[in-house]
Design a protein around this motif. Sequence first.
Motif, mmCIF file in Angstrom:
data_model
loop_
_atom_site.group_PDB
_atom_site.id
_atom_site.type_symbol
_atom_site.label_atom_id
_atom_site.label_comp_id
_atom_site.label_asym_id
_atom_site.label_seq_id
_atom_site.Cartn_x
_atom_site.Cartn_y
_atom_site.Cartn_z
ATOM 1 N N ASN A 49 0.830 -1.208 0.000
ATOM 2 C CA ASN A 49 0.000 0.000 0.000
ATOM 3 C C ASN A 49 0.865 1.258 0.000
ATOM 4 O OD1 ASN A 49 -2.416 1.419 0.042
ATOM 5 N ND2 ASN A 49 -2.446 1.512 2.281
ATOM 6 N N MET A 50 1.920 1.265 0.835
ATOM 7 C CA MET A 50 2.813 2.422 0.894
ATOM 8 C C MET A 50 3.555 2.605 -0.424
ATOM 9 S SD MET A 50 4.336 2.057 4.784
ATOM 10 C CE MET A 50 5.300 3.571 4.709
ATOM 11 N N SER A 51 3.920 1.500 -1.067
ATOM 12 C CA SER A 51 4.623 1.580 -2.344
ATOM 13 C C SER A 51 3.750 2.226 -3.410
ATOM 14 C CB SER A 51 5.051 0.180 -2.792
ATOM 15 O OG SER A 51 5.686 0.215 -4.050
ATOM 16 N N LEU A 52 2.484 1.810 -3.476
ATOM 17 C CA LEU A 52 1.572 2.397 -4.460
ATOM 18 C C LEU A 52 1.351 3.880 -4.192
ATOM 19 C CD1 LEU A 52 -1.095 -0.445 -4.790
ATOM 20 C CD2 LEU A 52 0.622 0.229 -6.480
ATOM 21 N N THR A 53 1.170 4.217 -2.921
ATOM 22 C CA THR A 53 0.978 5.626 -2.561
ATOM 23 C C THR A 53 2.194 6.455 -2.953
ATOM 24 O OG1 THR A 53 -0.462 5.016 -0.712
ATOM 25 C CG2 THR A 53 0.525 7.216 -0.666
ATOM 26 N N ASP A 54 3.382 5.942 -2.638
ATOM 27 C CA ASP A 54 4.618 6.669 -2.953
ATOM 28 C C ASP A 54 4.820 6.789 -4.463
ATOM 29 O OD1 ASP A 54 5.032 6.821 -0.259
ATOM 30 O OD2 ASP A 54 6.587 5.274 -0.183
ATOM 31 N N PHE A 55 4.515 5.716 -5.189
ATOM 32 C CA PHE A 55 4.752 5.736 -6.633
ATOM 33 C C PHE A 55 3.871 6.778 -7.320
ATOM 34 C CE2 PHE A 55 3.925 4.412 -10.993
ATOM 35 C CZ PHE A 55 5.216 4.222 -11.473
ATOM 36 N N TYR A 56 2.590 6.777 -6.993
ATOM 37 C CA TYR A 56 1.697 7.703 -7.689
ATOM 38 C C TYR A 56 1.824 9.134 -7.170
ATOM 39 C CZ TYR A 56 -0.101 3.556 -9.882
ATOM 40 O OH TYR A 56 -0.187 2.401 -10.610
ATOM 41 N N SER A 57 2.367 9.295 -5.967
ATOM 42 C CA SER A 57 2.676 10.648 -5.489
ATOM 43 C C SER A 57 3.844 11.231 -6.267
ATOM 44 C CB SER A 57 3.014 10.616 -3.992
ATOM 45 O OG SER A 57 1.892 10.240 -3.236
ATOM 46 N N SER A 58 4.805 10.369 -6.616
ATOM 47 C CA SER A 58 5.975 10.830 -7.363
ATOM 48 C C SER A 58 5.768 10.761 -8.876
ATOM 49 C CB SER A 58 7.204 10.000 -6.973
ATOM 50 O OG SER A 58 6.996 8.633 -7.266
ATOM 51 N N HIS A 59 4.659 10.153 -9.311
ATOM 52 C CA HIS A 59 4.326 10.080 -10.740
ATOM 53 C C HIS A 59 2.881 10.556 -10.936
ATOM 54 C CE1 HIS A 59 7.653 7.208 -10.289
ATOM 55 N NE2 HIS A 59 7.914 7.396 -11.575
ATOM 56 N N PRO A 60 2.617 11.842 -10.688
ATOM 57 C CA PRO A 60 1.232 12.341 -10.747
ATOM 58 C C PRO A 60 0.616 12.273 -12.141
ATOM 59 C CG PRO A 60 2.791 14.155 -10.562
ATOM 60 C CD PRO A 60 3.577 12.912 -10.352
ATOM 61 N N LYS A 61 1.433 12.174 -13.175
ATOM 62 C CA LYS A 61 0.911 12.134 -14.539
ATOM 63 C C LYS A 61 0.908 10.715 -15.113
ATOM 64 C CE LYS A 61 2.353 16.868 -15.591
ATOM 65 N NZ LYS A 61 3.116 17.736 -16.529
ATOM 66 N N ALA A 62 0.971 9.729 -14.249
ATOM 67 C CA ALA A 62 0.975 8.345 -14.722
ATOM 68 C C ALA A 62 -0.290 8.041 -15.512
ATOM 69 C CB ALA A 62 1.094 7.393 -13.538
ATOM 70 N N ARG A 63 -0.137 7.283 -16.604
ATOM 71 C CA ARG A 63 -1.279 6.942 -17.458
ATOM 72 C C ARG A 63 -2.042 5.734 -16.939
ATOM 73 N NH1 ARG A 63 1.391 5.392 -22.675
ATOM 74 N NH2 ARG A 63 2.919 4.581 -21.169
ATOM 75 N N THR A 64 -1.414 4.992 -16.039
ATOM 76 C CA THR A 64 -2.038 3.778 -15.514
ATOM 77 C C THR A 64 -2.151 3.864 -13.999
ATOM 78 O OG1 THR A 64 0.122 2.690 -15.341
ATOM 79 C CG2 THR A 64 -1.133 2.356 -17.385
ATOM 80 N N ARG A 65 -3.018 3.070 -13.459
ATOM 81 C CA ARG A 65 -3.212 3.026 -12.009
ATOM 82 C C ARG A 65 -3.528 1.585 -11.606
ATOM 83 N NH1 ARG A 65 -2.736 7.255 -8.136
ATOM 84 N NH2 ARG A 65 -2.791 8.440 -10.068
ATOM 85 N N LEU A 66 -2.707 1.018 -10.725
ATOM 86 C CA LEU A 66 -2.934 -0.352 -10.266
ATOM 87 C C LEU A 66 -4.104 -0.394 -9.295
ATOM 88 C CD1 LEU A 66 -0.005 -0.546 -11.419
ATOM 89 C CD2 LEU A 66 0.454 -2.210 -9.608
#
Length: 516
Positions: free
Chosen positions: A34-51
């Motif tokens: 859960n922390m990994s997903l939160t950290d990843f999308y916080s640092s990649h706000p323009k990501a085209r995908t979301r797990l």
Amino acid sequence: MRVGEAQNTATDVNVGIVNDVGMSYSNMTLRCINMSLTDFYSSHPKARTRLVTTIVDSKKDVVIAAAAETFRGIDFVTALELIKNKEVQEILGPWTSMQAQFMIEIRQKSQVPIVSYSATSPFLASIRSPYFFRATYDDSSQVLAIKAIIKLFGWREVAPVYVDNTFGEGIMPHLTNALQEINVRIPYRTVISPNATDDEISVELLRMMTMPTRVFVVHIVELLASRFFAKAKEIGLMKQGYVWILTNAITDVLSIMNEKEIETMQGVLGVKTYVPRSEELDTFKSRWKKRFPISDLSVYGLWAYDATTALALAIEEAGTSNLTFVKTGAMRNMSELQGLRVSQYGPKLLQTLSRVRFKGLAGDFQFIKGELQPSAFEIVNVNGHSGRTIGFWMKEHDATSVPKGWEVPTNGKRLQIGVPIKNNFQQFVKLTRDPITNSSIFSGFCIDYFEAVIQAMPYDVSYDFIPFEGGDYDTLIYQVYLGVRDFNHLLFSSLYNLHSSIVETMSLLFMFGAEI
């Protein structure tokens, strides 16, 4: 139950997590995911995908992890249903090697990659599935460290102790080969059932006590290890003179074991996964303690975090096209896989996962032939509340001698060393009596020489000196031959005239009966 739900317009990609929900180790890894997903999308706000994740509760059952099943009257979403109904493009898990073994074939047929951060058995690599990725270390990678320890101290016999399943058996061919390279003998093996009772464990330990080997390599899981060592301590196999070497299956989770469990392992040696220090790791540990003050963290949590990051990166690179499943003609003819379809996204995700490379919390992260490669292992001594990293091996923190690794079994006879006593040449063999206990005290060159040889041997020999007075050497030898004297060995000092003006003294050690 979902972790890391999408909160923006990015394309959702379904991912399954197979874990033993409710167990302490499972809760830890789920929090790290859960922390990994939160950290990843916080640092990649323009990501085209979301797990978007769906959790499968395997309840520590091999079959449930792999196929549809009802467990204790409760219906669970199973790993097979994740593909058939949820159409997950990737699976994180499962926890055990046994569960992974059953799942890999199904996932390969459906072209859905599996990334496990805890299934360590070398047997899984032999399945040769390109859709299986191991975001942890293969158990066989540590056998060279174990071999180096054994070689350093010159132990000649080692008895492995392992659990009777895919996890336990997987390391054995590699350990056996490594020990053969340094001419170390494996006289026997102790195999413990994963469901062994305390009485069954005691029976095996008592059998081990009757054997001469005193060096053991232990490869069992945490829950079994705590009971195993509690019984070993109770029976007397944890005293000085015994050598216990743990694989990282135990040492890597010492941080999440309770004090009572660790207390039973005091003084043992272990090989532990080396995690390099980094600013990112220190920051994560600080966040963890603030967020989960009563929950401990192990390297498996770090691997779960890194595996999730790797998956998010790979899916982002793979893009969002072809997120579909189709039924093939081959699948229609397989009744046991009825309704199972093939992912069109899987082959592309397979390629991007193979290319992922970054510096993770547990160190450099890169799949080489589907596996992470270790850079080093720590050697630890269980001392106090954890495993203390040491630069050299010692049995206990205050030990002054290295255990020999072999001795006469506790139910065996001590060697009886017959010592002929002569009044002449007492500088070679001399007998005196303790004025208080009247016990025999032996001294002299022959005694010193014999004891020096015993000390130089790579195993312990228990013995007693027995004086023989009032007879010549021939009489003593004949009495041993007739069985009147029960000496295993005779210690002689003799004089030979080599020249009329020169007397040379020689000490001869004659051995009869058991070999040393």
